[in-house]
Enzyme design. Structure first.
Site, PDB file in Angstrom:
ATOM      1  N   PRO A 134       0.788  -1.229   0.000  1.00  0.00           N
ATOM      2  CA  PRO A 134       0.000   0.000   0.000  1.00  0.00           C
ATOM      3  C   PRO A 134       0.827   1.289   0.000  1.00  0.00           C
ATOM      4  CG  PRO A 134      -0.160  -1.134   2.114  1.00  0.00           C
ATOM      5  CD  PRO A 134       0.500  -2.071   1.154  1.00  0.00           C
ATOM      6  N   ASN A 135       0.325   2.233  -0.765  1.00  0.00           N
ATOM      7  CA  ASN A 135       0.851   3.607  -0.855  1.00  0.00           C
ATOM      8  C   ASN A 135       2.150   3.724  -1.648  1.00  0.00           C
ATOM      9  OD1 ASN A 135      -1.265   4.807   0.776  1.00  0.00           O
ATOM     10  ND2 ASN A 135      -0.355   3.716   2.488  1.00  0.00           N
ATOM     11  N   ARG A 139       5.197  11.010  -2.207  1.00  0.00           N
ATOM     12  CA  ARG A 139       4.902  10.611  -0.825  1.00  0.00           C
ATOM     13  C   ARG A 139       6.130  10.807   0.063  1.00  0.00           C
ATOM     14  NH1 ARG A 139       4.684   4.399   1.340  1.00  0.00           N
ATOM     15  NH2 ARG A 139       4.006   4.894   3.446  1.00  0.00           N
ATOM     16  N   TYR A 189      11.242   8.674   1.592  1.00  0.00           N
ATOM     17  CA  TYR A 189      11.243   7.648   0.544  1.00  0.00           C
ATOM     18  C   TYR A 189      11.954   8.071  -0.742  1.00  0.00           C
ATOM     19  CZ  TYR A 189       7.862   5.506   3.679  1.00  0.00           C
ATOM     20  OH  TYR A 189       7.265   4.958   4.774  1.00  0.00           O
ATOM     21  N   ASN A 239       8.035  -5.719  -1.221  1.00  0.00           N
ATOM     22  CA  ASN A 239       7.972  -4.591  -0.279  1.00  0.00           C
ATOM     23  C   ASN A 239       6.533  -4.568   0.247  1.00  0.00           C
ATOM     24  OD1 ASN A 239       7.874  -2.281   1.213  1.00  0.00           O
ATOM     25  ND2 ASN A 239       8.946  -1.000  -0.279  1.00  0.00           N
ATOM     26  N   ALA A 266       3.173  -1.027   4.709  1.00  0.00           N
ATOM     27  CA  ALA A 266       2.636  -1.046   6.085  1.00  0.00           C
ATOM     28  C   ALA A 266       2.216  -2.448   6.530  1.00  0.00           C
ATOM     29  CB  ALA A 266       1.469  -0.078   6.191  1.00  0.00           C
ATOM     30  N   HIS A 325       4.171  -4.738   9.080  1.00  0.00           N
ATOM     31  CA  HIS A 325       4.072  -4.650  10.531  1.00  0.00           C
ATOM     32  C   HIS A 325       2.781  -5.236  11.082  1.00  0.00           C
ATOM     33  CE1 HIS A 325       7.338  -2.001   9.508  1.00  0.00           C
ATOM     34  NE2 HIS A 325       6.521  -1.183   8.872  1.00  0.00           N
ATOM     35  N   ASP A 348       1.846 -16.053   6.450  1.00  0.00           N
ATOM     36  CA  ASP A 348       1.373 -17.415   6.158  1.00  0.00           C
ATOM     37  C   ASP A 348       1.512 -17.751   4.668  1.00  0.00           C
ATOM     38  OD1 ASP A 348       0.769 -17.784   8.805  1.00  0.00           O
ATOM     39  OD2 ASP A 348      -1.407 -17.602   8.572  1.00  0.00           O
ATOM     40  N   GLU A 371      12.670  -9.632   1.186  1.00  0.00           N
ATOM     41  CA  GLU A 371      11.916  -8.473   1.679  1.00  0.00           C
ATOM     42  C   GLU A 371      12.744  -7.216   1.425  1.00  0.00           C
ATOM     43  OE1 GLU A 371      11.148  -8.908   5.860  1.00  0.00           O
ATOM     44  OE2 GLU A 371      10.260  -6.914   6.064  1.00  0.00           O
ATOM     45  N   HIS A 377      12.753  -2.772   1.819  1.00  0.00           N
ATOM     46  CA  HIS A 377      12.154  -1.507   2.259  1.00  0.00           C
ATOM     47  C   HIS A 377      13.072  -0.384   1.809  1.00  0.00           C
ATOM     48  CE1 HIS A 377       9.320  -3.612   4.823  1.00  0.00           C
ATOM     49  NE2 HIS A 377      10.327  -4.373   5.197  1.00  0.00           N
ATOM     50  N   LEU A 378      12.469   0.684   1.326  1.00  0.00           N
ATOM     51  CA  LEU A 378      13.265   1.849   0.932  1.00  0.00           C
ATOM     52  C   LEU A 378      13.951   2.471   2.138  1.00  0.00           C
ATOM     53  CD1 LEU A 378      10.260   2.865  -1.099  1.00  0.00           C
ATOM     54  CD2 LEU A 378      12.474   2.927  -2.216  1.00  0.00           C
ATOM     55  N   SER A 379      13.176   2.651   3.211  1.00  0.00           N
ATOM     56  CA  SER A 379      13.710   3.299   4.413  1.00  0.00           C
ATOM     57  C   SER A 379      14.305   2.252   5.347  1.00  0.00           C
ATOM     58  CB  SER A 379      12.583   4.063   5.124  1.00  0.00           C
ATOM     59  OG  SER A 379      11.574   3.162   5.564  1.00  0.00           O
ATOM     60  N   ARG A 428      13.397   4.088  12.520  1.00  0.00           N
ATOM     61  CA  ARG A 428      12.164   4.876  12.543  1.00  0.00           C
ATOM     62  C   ARG A 428      11.354   4.566  13.811  1.00  0.00           C
ATOM     63  NH1 ARG A 428       9.330   4.524   6.860  1.00  0.00           N
ATOM     64  NH2 ARG A 428       8.186   6.270   7.811  1.00  0.00           N
TER      65      ARG A 428
HETATM   66  C1  DQA Z   1       8.271   0.816   3.739  1.00  0.00           C
HETATM   67  C2  DQA Z   1       8.393   0.966   5.263  1.00  0.00           C
HETATM   68  C3  DQA Z   1       7.058   0.747   5.941  1.00  0.00           C
HETATM   69  O1  DQA Z   1       7.182   0.923   7.347  1.00  0.00           O
HETATM   70  C4  DQA Z   1       6.032   1.750   5.431  1.00  0.00           C
HETATM   71  O2  DQA Z   1       4.764   1.486   6.005  1.00  0.00           O
HETATM   72  C5  DQA Z   1       5.961   1.800   3.947  1.00  0.00           C
HETATM   73  C6  DQA Z   1       7.193   1.699   3.162  1.00  0.00           C
HETATM   74  C7  DQA Z   1       9.592   1.185   3.017  1.00  0.00           C
HETATM   75  O3  DQA Z   1       9.742   0.812   1.862  1.00  0.00           O
HETATM   76  O4  DQA Z   1      10.447   1.859   3.589  1.00  0.00           O
HETATM   77  O5  DQA Z   1       4.902   2.024   3.374  1.00  0.00           O
HETATM   78  O6  DQA Z   1       7.994  -0.537   3.437  1.00  0.00           O
END
Ligand code: DQA
Length: 148
Positions: free
Chosen positions: A10-11, A18, A23, A74, A77, A80, A87, A98, A100-102, A107
């Protein structure tokens, strides 16, 4: 050509505008191109997708289990919160990297836990958009070892 699914939660469709201070300003389209170029170097083809819907990501993981040799994920959210993604990864017999950009560990404390990491082959975070080609390199290395 062997196929890798690159799945985005998502997002992430909003990347570029964003929270660029977190990011970066690279769009998801740019990331798709970078990821595709990295995959081609390893002789891999990618199927790149994004959804804001948890169940759709579960369906795509199951589809990957039938069609792909591995997944770069990725979960955004859902990282978490999602037992369903945990599963689904456990249920499919292919390696999942896995990404993640950040740096989620630098954080808010509630971002420090990932439901995905215990079932992922490994995790890359904190390198911005470059994390995606790095994840492809890591997945290609994992595929060479033959270990899930
Ligand atoms: C994220 C980190 C997540 O905590 C966050 O909810 C995201 C992006 C990242 O790519 O850094 O939407 O997965």
């Amino acid at each position: 050509m062997a196929k890798v699914f690159v799945l985005n939660g998502p997002n992430l469709n909003l990347l570029g505008t964003r929270e660029p201070e977190i990011y970066g300003s690279t769009t998801l389209k740019d990331i798709e191109q970078m990821t595709r170029a990295a995959a081609h170097k390893h002789g891999l083809e990618i199927d790149f997708r994004q959804s804001n819907v948890e169940g759709e990501l579960v369906n795509w993981l199951q589809e990957a289990g039938k069609q792909a040799v591995g997944v770069v994920l990725n979960p955004a959210a859902y990282t978490h919160t999602s037992v369903a993604l945990h599963d689904a990864i456990k249920a499919i017999g292919i390696p999942v990297v896995e990404v993640h950009l950040s740096n989620i560990f630098a954080r808010e404390p509630w971002r420090h836990h990932s439901h995905v990491s215990p079932v992922a082959r490994g995790m890359i975070c904190g390198f911005g958009a470059d994390g995606y080609p790095l994840a492809i390199d890591a997945l290609a290395a994992a595929l060479r070892t033959g270990k899930k």
